[in-house]
Each structure stands twice: as structure tokens, then as C-alpha cells.
Design an enzyme around this catalytic site. Structure first.
Site, short mmCIF file in Angstrom:
data_model
loop_
_atom_site.label_atom_id
_atom_site.label_comp_id
_atom_site.label_asym_id
_atom_site.label_seq_id
_atom_site.Cartn_x
_atom_site.Cartn_y
_atom_site.Cartn_z
N ASP A 220 32.03 19.12 67.28
CA ASP A 220 31.92 20.44 66.63
C ASP A 220 32.82 20.57 65.40
OD1 ASP A 220 30.12 21.20 68.61
OD2 ASP A 220 31.73 21.90 69.92
N LYS B 247 29.88 18.53 61.55
CA LYS B 247 29.12 17.35 61.11
C LYS B 247 27.76 17.76 60.55
CE LYS B 247 29.47 15.70 65.26
NZ LYS B 247 30.39 16.70 65.82
N GLY C 37 25.01 19.86 69.08
CA GLY C 37 24.53 21.10 68.47
C GLY C 37 25.09 21.13 67.06
N HIS C 38 24.26 20.83 66.09
CA HIS C 38 24.71 20.73 64.70
C HIS C 38 24.15 21.91 63.90
CE1 HIS C 38 25.44 16.12 65.08
NE2 HIS C 38 26.08 16.82 65.98
N GLN D 139 28.83 14.33 68.65
CA GLN D 139 30.08 14.40 69.41
C GLN D 139 31.27 13.97 68.53
OE1 GLN D 139 27.20 12.76 71.30
NE2 GLN D 139 26.77 14.90 71.63
P1 GDP Z 1 28.97 19.95 64.60
O1 GDP Z 1 28.56 19.83 66.01
O2 GDP Z 1 30.07 19.00 64.23
O3 GDP Z 1 27.82 19.87 63.64
O4 GDP Z 1 29.60 21.42 64.43
P2 GDP Z 1 28.94 22.78 65.00
O5 GDP Z 1 27.77 23.13 64.17
O6 GDP Z 1 28.77 22.70 66.47
O7 GDP Z 1 30.15 23.79 64.77
C1 GDP Z 1 30.68 24.02 63.49
C2 GDP Z 1 30.51 25.52 63.17
O8 GDP Z 1 31.34 25.84 62.08
C3 GDP Z 1 29.11 25.90 62.74
O9 GDP Z 1 28.85 27.20 63.16
C4 GDP Z 1 29.16 25.82 61.22
O10 GDP Z 1 28.22 26.68 60.58
C5 GDP Z 1 30.55 26.29 60.96
N1 GDP Z 1 31.21 25.70 59.78
C6 GDP Z 1 31.10 24.44 59.28
N2 GDP Z 1 31.95 24.28 58.25
C7 GDP Z 1 32.61 25.44 58.10
C8 GDP Z 1 33.65 25.89 57.22
O11 GDP Z 1 34.16 25.15 56.39
N3 GDP Z 1 34.10 27.17 57.40
C9 GDP Z 1 33.58 28.00 58.34
N4 GDP Z 1 34.07 29.22 58.44
N5 GDP Z 1 32.60 27.62 59.18
C10 GDP Z 1 32.14 26.35 59.07
P1 IMO Z 2 28.41 17.91 68.75
O1 IMO Z 2 27.53 16.79 68.25
C1 IMO Z 2 31.45 19.17 71.58
C2 IMO Z 2 31.23 17.47 75.60
C3 IMO Z 2 30.85 18.38 76.75
C4 IMO Z 2 31.65 17.73 77.87
C5 IMO Z 2 31.51 16.24 77.55
C6 IMO Z 2 30.42 15.54 78.29
O2 IMO Z 2 27.81 19.25 68.59
O3 IMO Z 2 29.79 17.78 68.18
P2 IMO Z 2 27.76 15.53 78.05
O4 IMO Z 2 26.76 16.64 78.15
O5 IMO Z 2 27.74 14.81 76.75
O6 IMO Z 2 27.69 14.58 79.22
O7 IMO Z 2 29.20 16.27 78.17
O8 IMO Z 2 31.26 16.16 76.16
N1 IMO Z 2 30.26 17.46 74.48
C7 IMO Z 2 30.49 18.03 73.30
N2 IMO Z 2 31.52 18.75 72.85
N3 IMO Z 2 30.45 18.86 70.74
C8 IMO Z 2 29.41 18.10 71.16
O9 IMO Z 2 28.45 17.67 70.33
C9 IMO Z 2 29.37 17.68 72.50
N4 IMO Z 2 28.51 16.95 73.24
C10 IMO Z 2 29.07 16.82 74.45
O10 IMO Z 2 31.27 19.69 76.51
O11 IMO Z 2 33.01 18.06 77.76
MG MG Z 3 28.31 21.05 67.69
#
Ligand code: GDP
Ligand code: IMO
Ligand code: MG
Length: 428
Positions: free
Chosen positions: A13, A16, A40-41, A221
Site C-alpha cells: 500500500d 504502487k 489493491g492498487h 504487496q
Molecule cells: P498500492 O497498493 O501500493 O497501490 O497502494 P494503495 O492504492 O493500496 O494505497 C495508497 C493510497 O494512497 C491510495 O488511496 C492512493 O490514491 C493514495 N495515494 C497515493 N499517493 C499519494 C500521495 O502522494 N498523497 C496522498 N495523499 N495520497 C496518495
Molecule cells: P498491495 O499490492 C498490504 C497482507 C495481508 C496479510 C498478509 C497475507 O495493495 O500493496 P494474503 O491475503 O496475501 O495471504 O495476506 O499480507 N497483504 C497486503 N497488505 N497491501 C497488499 O497489497 C497486501 N496483500 C496482502 O493483509 O497481512
Molecule cells: Mg494496496
């Protein structure tokens, strides 16, 4: 040759999705190489928000080729829903390619994941069947896409496997069995929907690299969730680290130019497991609130804490990072003081390298440096030089502590809220 692997440097999270979408503008191919719908991207374009689980985050550029590599845990139910949702929002998915060697997540994987979570073993998984899927892959009882497409072999193999899984579900977990005929019908439908997108993606990607195309590998991840290098057993079951891109996309290490680690300006984690800089106070709550730190896949509140440079140094080493992309700097805008952990104290000793033992990590207390916050809204700033001095000092400290320079800085979820400090696709 112009190839970039993008990895999460922390516990996932990191942003990415946003960075992949941003870099995708210049790329020709965007390739997912591991993980599954546990990812979840989030990509924000204007007023629209897209939450992608299996489809690469380059999909919003319809002319680019989006690839789901062989290392991905492919759940056809979620993938087809994602494709349908994107199409209904006017996103063209004609250039989406799926590896014939990717393993298929079956309903019993998801059920077993949930049953295991409900039982004694709590990892805090996303319950998307990831652990059971990769376990079957390694024990050679999985189904690859190519197996699913084989009209003669699939029914026969499915029958045998369903019998075995039903035995485990009923006898070990006291749960209900799957009906073979129903599963067969359901998966025959998926097979026909997926078939036109399936190809040998390793061949496709290698040919693209040889033709001088720009290829971006999108990790899911993060480094500390890697099955080998993460905080085992509180990890996922794949290889999010950069090496995973070679195996999970079928490209050799000699074909990789740069490795970008996406680093959130602080630290978060979802699920169980030790987290030295976790904050259990209002500061942690404020980070969660300002950063909107709730899981994209499960909606769970993310655990929040200060930036941990021990982790960043570890991520730099394990992934061979050439650059870092810093995200969510704006979330720290209101803080009077900001902290970075530079080492741990363990039973009176100072530890500078990320420990292998979870029992040691559990007892590690962070040693912090404290810096002045910038207390200014930076979300509209578009050039690094225009950031407040204190924000630049914070970024410079991150770079100094992890030993890797930045290529991008994000100050908001939108595309325009991204500053480029180095073109990662430029020839070295
Ligand atoms: P990922 O799994 O690495 O793709 O990250 P996620 O999408 O799960 O979580 C990142 C969250 O932060 C998302 O809601 C993005 O829209 C948000 N985000 C990404 N970059 C920035 C930033 O520079 N500032 C803020 N405020 N939000 C951001
Ligand atoms: P993105 O790509 C954050 C965590 C779960 C749990 C562990 C194992 O959005 O960064 P799993 O379902 O993979 O067997 O769960 O890994 N986890 C993540 N945490 N971002 C993710 O993906 C994750 N995918 C799995 O919360 O701790
Ligand atoms: Mg994510």
C-alpha cells in the site's frame, strides 16, 4: 533496453498503483508478476478513482499492453468482474494479455483461506485464497490457465482434485463440499471468456524488450510481505521483491535496468505481525485519517507509524534498488515534528540491520531522529525545488538513510501531484 521493476519497499500500500499509472504514460508494456487479488492498487485520474486488483495499473492507457504474468495468482471471478467494471466505465481492455502459465485461484482456495483464518492460524490475510493457491502450485496440484483451456484434460483433473479438497473441507474443517459438476460448468465459462487474452507472455515481453520497448514490471504487496524476505509467517505467499519479476514474468535478470522502490513517507501495515514504529496514539490516528489509511481490498484500518529507515535500507539491499519513488509526503503536512527511525534498541543493544527473528523484531524499540515539520500545504507543488525547505530536508534525510536517490515524489493521489526528479526510462 529500457526496463523498470517497481516494488513496494515496506508492507504494501505504498502507492504502487499511482506510481505505475504515472510511469505507464512513458512505458509500452506494464506487467504484473506476482500476487493476486489480495492487491489493491488505487489510481486516481481527475475525479475518477479506480481500484485495481489483478489488472495492471497501466490499463488506463488503452494503447499500452497490460500483461498478467505467469507468477500471478489469477482469480477468474475477480478478473472478469474487473474487466467488466472497467469496460462499463469506458476503459478499453483490448490490450490485456494473460499468461498461459499463471495459476488459477479456485473457490476451494478461498474457502480454505477463510477456514484457516477462522481457525487457530491468524495471519490476517485478505481471504483471497492466496496462501492455498501458491501451496498447490508448489505441491504441483494447481491448475494453470493452459490446463483450464484444455477441454479434455481439465474435467478429469478437476474431478480428482475436487474429491481431495472436499475430503479436507469435510473431514478436517467440518465444512461443506463443492459439487464437481457445478465447478466444471462455472470454470468452462471462465475458460472461454479468458481464452482470447491468453498467450505466452514471457515470449511476448522478451520480444518487446528485444525490440527496444519500455517495459514496466508492477509489483504487488511489498518487500516485508515477501515469503522469503518478509516478516514470516506474517507475509503473503509470493515474491513481491524485484527478483520475483524475473521468475514471475519469465525474463532474465540481465534484462532488468532499474529497480524503483515505492516508499510511503511513513509506515503502514495491514494484518498481523510486528511493526516497530507503530503508533497507538493520536499521532497514529491522525496519520490514518490524513492518509485515508483503510485497505483497498478489505476496508480494514491500516496500522500506522513513523518512517522506518532500517526497513528502507533492508529494502534497498534485498531489491537492489536504483531509485525510490516517495509517496504521501503531503500526509505529514500538518505535523509540528516528524520522526524517522534509524536503528532499533534490543535488550540494550543497538541493531542497525533488519532482524531475521520475529521474536527479536517484536522486542525492538525504535531509535528516532526528530525533525521539524514543514506545516504547510504541499499538495499543489509540482517541482522539488519549490517544496518548503523542511520538507526537502525530510526527503534528503530519507535518501541519506537508505542510500538510494529519488526519481519521483508524490504529494497527492492525482496524476498531476507527482514530481519527476529522474527519468527512469532514460538510458543510463
Ligand atoms: P498500492 O497498493 O501500493 O497501490 O497502494 P494503495 O492504492 O493500496 O494505497 C495508497 C493510497 O494512497 C491510495 O488511496 C492512493 O490514491 C493514495 N495515494 C497515493 N499517493 C499519494 C500521495 O502522494 N498523497 C496522498 N495523499 N495520497 C496518495
Ligand atoms: P498491495 O499490492 C498490504 C497482507 C495481508 C496479510 C498478509 C497475507 O495493495 O500493496 P494474503 O491475503 O496475501 O495471504 O495476506 O499480507 N497483504 C497486503 N497488505 N497491501 C497488499 O497489497 C497486501 N496483500 C496482502 O493483509 O497481512
Ligand atoms: Mg494496496
Amino acid at each position: 533496453m529500457s526496463t523498470v521493476v517497481l516494488v513496494g519497499a515496506q508492507w504494501g500500500d505504498e502507492g504502487k498503483g499511482k506510481i505505475t499509472d504515472f510511469l505507464a504514460e512513458k512505458a509500452d508494456y506494464i506487467v504484473r508478476y506476482q500476487g493476486g487479488s489480495n492487491a489493491g492498487h488505487t489510481v486516481v485520474v481527475g475525479n475518477e478513482k479506480f481500484q485495481l486488483h489483478l489488472v495492471p495499473s497501466g490499463i488506463l492507457y488503452p494503447d499500452k499492453v497490460s500483461v498478467i504474468g505467469n507468477g500471478v495468482a489469477l482469480d477468474p471471478v475477480i478478473l472478469l468482474k474487473e474487466i467488466d467494471d472497467l469496460s462499463s466505465r469506458g476503459i478499453d481492455v483490448k490490450n490485456l494479455k494473460i499468461s498461459s502459465r499463471a495459476h488459477i485461484v479456485m473457490p476451494y482456495h478461498k474457502k480454505l483461506d477463510s477456514l484457516q483464518e477462522n481457525g487457530g492460524r491468524r495471519i490476517g490475510t485478505t481471504r483471497r485464497g492466496i496462501g492455498p493457491l501458491y501451496a498447490d502450485k508448489i505441491s504441483r496440484t494447481g491448475f494453470r490457465v493452459i490446463d483450464l483451456l484444455d477441454k479434455d484434460l481439465f474435467p478429469e483433473r478437476l474431478k480428482a482434485i475436487v474429491e481431495e479438497k472436499n475430503c479436507i473441507l469435510e473431514k478436517i474443517y467440518g465444512s461443506t463440499a463443492f459439487v464437481y459438476e457445478e465447478l466444471l460448468d462455472e470454470f468452462r465459462y471462465y475458460a472461454e471468456r479468458l481464452r482470447p487474452m491468453v498467450t505466452d507472455t514471457s515470449l511476448l515481453v522478451n520480444q518487446a524488450i528485444d525490440a527496444g520497448k519500455k517495459v514496466l514490471f508492477e509489483g504487488a504487496q511489498g518487500t516485508l510481505l515477501d515469503i522469503d524476505h518478509g516478516t514470516y509467517p506474517y507475509v503473503t505467499s509470493s515474491h513481491p521483491v524485484s527478483g520475483g519479476a524475473c521468475v514471475g514474468a519469465g525474463v532474465g535478470p540481465t534484462k532488468i535496468n532499474r529497480v524503483v522502490g515505492v516508499v510511503k513517507a511513513y509506515t503502514t501495515r495491514v494484518g498481523e505481525g510486528p511493526f516497530p514504529t507503530e503508533l497507538f496514539n493520536e499521532t497514529g490516528d491522525l496519520i490514518r485519517q490524513r492518509g485515508d489509511e483503510y485497505g483497498t481490498t478489505t476496508g480494514r484500518p491500516r496500522r500506522c507509524g513513523w518512517l522506518d529507515a532500517v526497513i528502507l535500507r533492508y529494502a534497498a539491499r534485498i531489491n537492489g534498488l536504483t531509485d525510490i519513488a516517495i509517496t504521501k509526503l503531503d500526509v505529514l503536512d500538518t505535523f509540528e515534528k516528524v520522526k524517522i527511525c534509524t536503528a532499533y534498541r534490543y535488550r540494550g543493544q543497538i541493531i542497525r540491520e533488519f532482524p531475521e527473528s520475529l521474536e527479536v523484531l517484536r522486542e525492538c524499540e525504535p531509535i528516532y531522529i526528530e525533525m521539524d515539520g514543514w506545516q504547510q500545504d504541499i499538495a499543489g507543488i509540482t517541482r522539488f525545488e519549490d517544496l518548503p525547505l523542511k520538507a526537502r530536508e525530510y526527503v534528503n534525510k530519507m535518501v541519506e538513510l537508505c542510500g538510494v536517490n529519488h526519481c519521483l515524489l508524490a504529494v497527492g493521489p492525482g496524476r498531476s501531484q507527482t514530481m519527476v526528479t529522474r527519468d527512469v526510462f532514460a538510458p543510463a
